[in-house]
Write an enzyme that holds these catalytic residues in place. Structure first.
Site, PDB file in Angstrom:
ATOM      1  N   TYR A 199      36.905   7.124 119.061  1.00  0.00           N
ATOM      2  CA  TYR A 199      35.480   6.829 118.911  1.00  0.00           C
ATOM      3  C   TYR A 199      34.762   7.954 118.175  1.00  0.00           C
ATOM      4  CZ  TYR A 199      30.890   5.039 120.586  1.00  0.00           C
ATOM      5  OH  TYR A 199      29.614   4.532 120.689  1.00  0.00           O
ATOM      6  N   ARG A 238      44.490   2.849 130.084  1.00  0.00           N
ATOM      7  CA  ARG A 238      44.507   2.179 131.393  1.00  0.00           C
ATOM      8  C   ARG A 238      45.622   2.733 132.266  1.00  0.00           C
ATOM      9  NH1 ARG A 238      40.104  -0.482 133.382  1.00  0.00           N
ATOM     10  NH2 ARG A 238      39.030  -1.546 131.681  1.00  0.00           N
ATOM     11  N   ASP A 281      46.902   1.964 122.187  1.00  0.00           N
ATOM     12  CA  ASP A 281      46.377   3.163 122.836  1.00  0.00           C
ATOM     13  C   ASP A 281      45.501   2.810 124.033  1.00  0.00           C
ATOM     14  OD1 ASP A 281      47.725   4.597 120.959  1.00  0.00           O
ATOM     15  OD2 ASP A 281      45.952   5.381 119.935  1.00  0.00           O
ATOM     16  N   ALA A 318      24.958   7.957 115.785  1.00  0.00           N
ATOM     17  CA  ALA A 318      23.827   7.551 114.931  1.00  0.00           C
ATOM     18  C   ALA A 318      22.567   8.361 115.229  1.00  0.00           C
ATOM     19  CB  ALA A 318      23.557   6.050 115.099  1.00  0.00           C
ATOM     20  N   ASN A 377      40.421  10.242 126.514  1.00  0.00           N
ATOM     21  CA  ASN A 377      39.860  10.281 125.160  1.00  0.00           C
ATOM     22  C   ASN A 377      38.468  10.903 125.124  1.00  0.00           C
ATOM     23  OD1 ASN A 377      41.953   9.285 123.667  1.00  0.00           O
ATOM     24  ND2 ASN A 377      40.943   7.397 123.047  1.00  0.00           N
TER      25      ASN A 377
END
Length: 289
Positions: free
Chosen positions: A187, A74, A69, A209, A144
């Site tokens: 992510y 890119r 992916d 976090a 993304n």
């Protein structure tokens, strides 16, 4: 027909996929152009010379990305807003975008040439900042996600967030991810964000976090304009656009919104997003059964 081939790797597995791909395309008398840097690495191992490209134009019928992916992420920096459909041959690991396996290449190319596929329109994000930054300005979109995060410190940062000009909250965290539906399995998912189907008109804000434990991922309409300001002990912070990273000064105003163009992904008729989810995330798998 004119086909572009792109990869970031010259290793054994991508080379083997390239050889199969070239054999299939040559038998169909397809015009083949290979990305210049990739070709320099693999040309000594090929029996035939091929023309190369370092930029694309709208004359290409589709682009084949060989890798994972990340390679497709890119590739979109080359495709940009040219409306060239992309298909991914997977030589990586998970592969939500690059779904064609090595033993499926020949059948997949035949299906594409026979028009047995659909186009999945994938939305992107764009970014603008009050600080002039060449790294962002040269390629200011992401398929993304766009994320802000701390730099050169273990201390958390504060990400002041507004939606359509209205104050939402200040995330006290390691950073904040703004993800498209395509990026929801990347992510954002790793940081506890939800999976969103590719055709959903949504974005998701996922804190990284967070120290305030009540801060949860938030799904918003993809027409929303998101404004961010980062503050912290360090004077600068990071902004990532997929795999590309830039550095901005704290208190810089960052504006993120849906891009005015889409990326077209080729989806074969025997593929579905739900099927990919089950396979990649092992849904329904249980070692006890």
């Amino acid at each position: 027909m004119k086909v572009a081939i792109f990869s970031q790797f010259q290793k054994k597995k991508p080379l083997a996929s390239l050889e199969v791909l070239l054999d299939v395309l040559n038998k169909k008398n397809i015009e083949i152009i290979i990305e210049e840097t990739f070709y320099k690495g693999v040309s000594p191992k090929l029996n035939t010379d091929y023309p190369t490209f370092n930029t694309l134009d709208a004359s290409y019928d589709f682009l084949v990305s060989i890798g994972g992916d990340g390679t497709i992420l890119r590739a979109i920096t080359l495709v940009r807003d040219l409306n060239i459909p992309i298909v991914g041959v997977n030589t990586g690991r998970l592969g939500f975008l690059a779904t064609i396996q090595y033993d499926e290449i020949e059948a997949a190319i035949h299906a594409i040439l026979d028009k047995k596929y659909a186009i999945s329109e994938r939305s992107l994000l764009t970014i603008e900042s009050s600080e002039d930054n060449s790294e962002i300005n040269s390629c200011n979109f992401a398929l993304n996600e766009i994320a802000v995060s701390r730099k050169n410190t273990t201390s958390m940062i504060t990400v002041e967030t507004e939606l359509n000009g209205e104050y939402l909250t200040s995330y006290w965290s390691d950073g904040l991810i703004i993800s498209t539906p395509t990026g929801s399995t990347g992510y954002s998912l790793s940081c506890g964000g939800p999976v969103i189907t590719p055709d959903a008109a949504s974005l998701v804000l996922t804190p990284i976090a967070p120290h305030n434990l009540s801060a949860r991922p938030l799904v918003i309409d993809d027409s929303t304009v998101i404004t961010l300001k980062v503050n912290g002990r360090e004077k600068k912070h990071l902004v990532s656009l997929d795999s590309r990273i830039a550095t901005l000064s704290n208190k810089t105003t960052i504006t993120i919104k849906k891009a005015p163009f889409t990326i077209k992904m080729i989806v074969l008729n025997n593929e579905t997003f739900l099927d990919t989810l089950r396979k990649k995330l092992l849904w329904g798998e249980d070692n006890r059964n």
